[in-house]
Design an enzyme around this catalytic site. Structure first.
Site, mmCIF file in Angstrom:
data_model
loop_
_atom_site.group_PDB
_atom_site.id
_atom_site.type_symbol
_atom_site.label_atom_id
_atom_site.label_comp_id
_atom_site.label_asym_id
_atom_site.label_seq_id
_atom_site.Cartn_x
_atom_site.Cartn_y
_atom_site.Cartn_z
ATOM 1 N N HIS A 100 -8.700 3.219 41.915
ATOM 2 C CA HIS A 100 -7.329 3.725 42.092
ATOM 3 C C HIS A 100 -6.301 2.632 42.337
ATOM 4 O O HIS A 100 -5.112 2.902 42.387
ATOM 5 C CB HIS A 100 -7.281 4.734 43.240
ATOM 6 N N GLY B 175 -6.129 -0.071 40.376
ATOM 7 C CA GLY B 175 -5.896 -0.754 39.102
ATOM 8 C C GLY B 175 -4.754 -0.135 38.319
ATOM 9 O O GLY B 175 -4.137 0.853 38.740
ATOM 10 N N SER C 221 -12.726 2.279 25.890
ATOM 11 C CA SER C 221 -11.706 1.387 25.330
ATOM 12 C C SER C 221 -11.800 1.409 23.808
ATOM 13 O O SER C 221 -12.891 1.615 23.247
ATOM 14 C CB SER C 221 -11.973 -0.026 25.836
ATOM 15 N N SER C 222 -10.679 1.119 23.167
ATOM 16 C CA SER C 222 -10.694 1.104 21.690
ATOM 17 C C SER C 222 -11.514 -0.057 21.131
ATOM 18 O O SER C 222 -11.792 -0.087 19.932
ATOM 19 C CB SER C 222 -9.263 1.039 21.151
ATOM 20 N N THR D 166 -6.439 3.459 23.971
ATOM 21 C CA THR D 166 -6.020 2.223 23.314
ATOM 22 C C THR D 166 -5.560 1.223 24.386
ATOM 23 O O THR D 166 -5.763 1.456 25.569
ATOM 24 C CB THR D 166 -4.891 2.550 22.318
ATOM 25 N N ASN D 167 -4.920 0.104 23.990
ATOM 26 C CA ASN D 167 -4.457 -0.896 24.976
ATOM 27 C C ASN D 167 -3.411 -0.268 25.904
ATOM 28 O O ASN D 167 -2.408 0.254 25.431
ATOM 29 C CB ASN D 167 -3.826 -2.098 24.267
ATOM 30 N N HIS E 162 -3.921 -9.042 29.878
ATOM 31 C CA HIS E 162 -3.736 -8.628 28.490
ATOM 32 C C HIS E 162 -2.398 -9.167 27.979
ATOM 33 O O HIS E 162 -1.575 -9.653 28.747
ATOM 34 C CB HIS E 162 -3.762 -7.100 28.392
HETATM 35 O O1 GFB Z 1 -4.313 -8.031 24.990
HETATM 36 P P1 GFB Z 1 -5.254 -9.071 24.533
HETATM 37 O O2 GFB Z 1 -5.611 -10.131 25.495
HETATM 38 O O3 GFB Z 1 -6.624 -8.457 24.051
HETATM 39 O O4 GFB Z 1 -4.640 -9.815 23.241
HETATM 40 P P2 GFB Z 1 -7.178 -7.627 22.792
HETATM 41 C C1 GFB Z 1 -4.079 -9.155 22.152
HETATM 42 C C2 GFB Z 1 -3.506 -10.152 21.155
HETATM 43 O O5 GFB Z 1 -2.382 -10.818 21.733
HETATM 44 C C3 GFB Z 1 -4.461 -11.253 20.666
HETATM 45 C C4 GFB Z 1 -2.474 -12.209 21.487
HETATM 46 O O6 GFB Z 1 -4.268 -11.447 19.293
HETATM 47 C C5 GFB Z 1 -3.974 -12.465 21.466
HETATM 48 O O7 GFB Z 1 -4.275 -13.681 20.820
HETATM 49 N N1 GFB Z 1 -1.727 -12.952 22.520
HETATM 50 C C6 GFB Z 1 -0.611 -13.705 22.297
HETATM 51 C C7 GFB Z 1 -2.010 -13.041 23.834
HETATM 52 N N2 GFB Z 1 -0.206 -14.286 23.415
HETATM 53 C C8 GFB Z 1 -1.039 -13.887 24.402
HETATM 54 C C9 GFB Z 1 -1.095 -14.180 25.797
HETATM 55 O O8 GFB Z 1 -0.304 -14.921 26.362
HETATM 56 N N3 GFB Z 1 -2.118 -13.544 26.501
HETATM 57 C C10 GFB Z 1 -3.008 -12.712 25.904
HETATM 58 N N4 GFB Z 1 -3.941 -12.108 26.661
HETATM 59 N N5 GFB Z 1 -2.979 -12.457 24.566
HETATM 60 C C11 GFB Z 1 -8.641 -6.632 24.642
HETATM 61 C C12 GFB Z 1 -10.073 -6.796 25.029
HETATM 62 O O9 GFB Z 1 -8.542 -7.125 23.371
HETATM 63 O O10 GFB Z 1 -8.217 -5.307 24.601
HETATM 64 C C13 GFB Z 1 -10.480 -5.957 26.135
HETATM 65 O O11 GFB Z 1 -10.327 -8.166 25.264
HETATM 66 C C14 GFB Z 1 -9.898 -4.556 26.101
HETATM 67 O O12 GFB Z 1 -11.852 -5.875 26.075
HETATM 68 C C15 GFB Z 1 -8.446 -4.548 25.728
HETATM 69 O O13 GFB Z 1 -10.596 -3.771 25.196
HETATM 70 C C16 GFB Z 1 -7.910 -3.154 25.514
HETATM 71 O O14 GFB Z 1 -6.297 -6.459 22.446
HETATM 72 O O15 GFB Z 1 -7.494 -8.552 21.660
#
Ligand code: GFB
Length: 314
Positions: free
Chosen positions: A14, A16, A110-111, A167-168, A182
């Site tokens: 709760h 998060g 998760s997606s 989804t995200n 993220h």
């Molecule tokens: O949200 P994210 O970290 O995870 O990254 P996923 C999404 C996209 O944003 C990738 C780009 O293509 C990253 O390279 N990106 C650009 C960045 N700049 C940044 C930054 O500063 N930080 C981050 N974090 N990303 C996640 C999974 O995948 O999705 C988890 O790792 C989970 O397991 C989550 O399922 C919903 O969308 O790629």
């Protein structure tokens, strides 16, 4: 099955992003008997503690929003933790719920459970039809196991355990740490810091080409309560916003909302992750649930939450 307003509902996780939105929405809708425990009071990695908690607190309904989560970098660099902690938490919660006779359990996945190159939009039936995206395969395997746990407990013990695949997600209470967050909270923070420091550019990861679908946490919270009230089937169900955006366009949008005037640079030594993960949420939409918060409004609210908490996060 409709949930009485005085039902004993345990929200795991709760504090998060997702769990806090669910707890807020349950209270807003008049559910008066919520059960929550911080990690210091109940360690979900400890099966005996979880079983004791179930025996003492006797929750009737459980929403499992407890997980080790993180963005692409955290997933890619802590494979053991993502696999072990997620499997253990969900095994303890699901098996314990069965032992305690919980009436209904909602597991959140998760997606990223879908194959990296599955056809889009992602239909529920595409699960386990191809190889996973390597950067988050550990988390995905744990989440797939959670879905299968719920299915197995339904079949063997007749438990009413259901699963939803969001989804995200983004919103207030997110993790804004640049190494583990993220993309959406990371970019809010990067553009905010750059604006405050009069920097000339912000570095984003990857190429900017991947497409993502973002859902505001409070929309997911309403979806979870909707499912608890209206859905009792074995088939897990996708929960998306129905809107896709490229990471490049997301960066431009956040830059504008935050009010940063410099350049965006792309660090292509960082991974892109899966090229596209757009959920087919038609089952959910056809049942009558719809997201309410568009991405610009959601980003404004998430930014407000960063500003509120910033001194602590810094
Ligand atoms: O949200 P994210 O970290 O995870 O990254 P996923 C999404 C996209 O944003 C990738 C780009 O293509 C990253 O390279 N990106 C650009 C960045 N700049 C940044 C930054 O500063 N930080 C981050 N974090 N990303 C996640 C999974 O995948 O999705 C988890 O790792 C989970 O397991 C989550 O399922 C919903 O969308 O790629």
């Amino acid at each position: 099955m409709s949930i009485p307003k005085n039902a004993r509902i345990y929200v795991a996780g709760h504090r998060g992003l997702v769990g806090s939105a669910i707890a807020r929405e349950l209270r807003r809708q008049g559910y008066s008997n919520l059960i929550t425990h911080a990690r210091a009071e109940l360690d979900l990695l400890d099966s005996q503690a979880v079983n004791r908690f179930y025996a003492d607190s006797k929750p009737e309904f459980v929403i499992d929003a407890a997980a080790k989560v993180g963005g692409i970098h955290a997933n890619n660099t802590q494979p053991a933790s993502f696999l072990y902690e997620n499997l253990t938490i969900q095994n303890n919660l699901i098996h314990g719920a069965h032992l305690a006779g919980v009436k209904k359990f909602l597991f959140l996945g998760s997606s990223c459970i879908y194959p990296k190159l599955a056809p889009q939009p992602l239909k529920e039936e595409y699960l386990l039809t191809g190889p996973l995206e390597p950067t988050n395969q550990w988390y995905a395997v744990a989440k797939i196991s959670g879905i299968k746990m719920c299915e197995a407990y339904r079949r063997q013990y007749g438990c009413n355990f259901i699963s939803a695949m969001p989804t995200n997600i983004y919103g207030p209470n997110d993790n804004f740490d640049l190494n583990t967050s993220h993309v959406l909270p990371a970019l809010i923070r990067k553009f905010h810091d750059a604006k405050e420091n009069n920097a000339s550019s912000v570095v984003c990861w990857g190429t900017g080409n991947p497409l993502r679908e973002f859902l505001y946490s409070e929309d997911l919270a309403r979806a979870c309560i909707f499912l608890l009230d209206n859905y009792d089937a074995e088939q897990f169900i996708n929960v998306g916003s129905g809107a896709e955006i490229s990471i490049r366009e997301l960066a431009e949008t956040i830059k504008e909302i935050v009010g940063f005037n410099g350049r965006i640079e792309w660090d292509t030594s960082k991974p892109d992750g899966t090229p596209r993960k757009f959920l087919d949420s038609s089952t959910m939409f056809n049942m009558g649930w719809r997201p309410e918060i568009d991405i610009k409004t959601g980003i404004q609210r998430a930014y407000a939450s960063l500003l509120e908490n910033y001194p602590n996060d810094k």
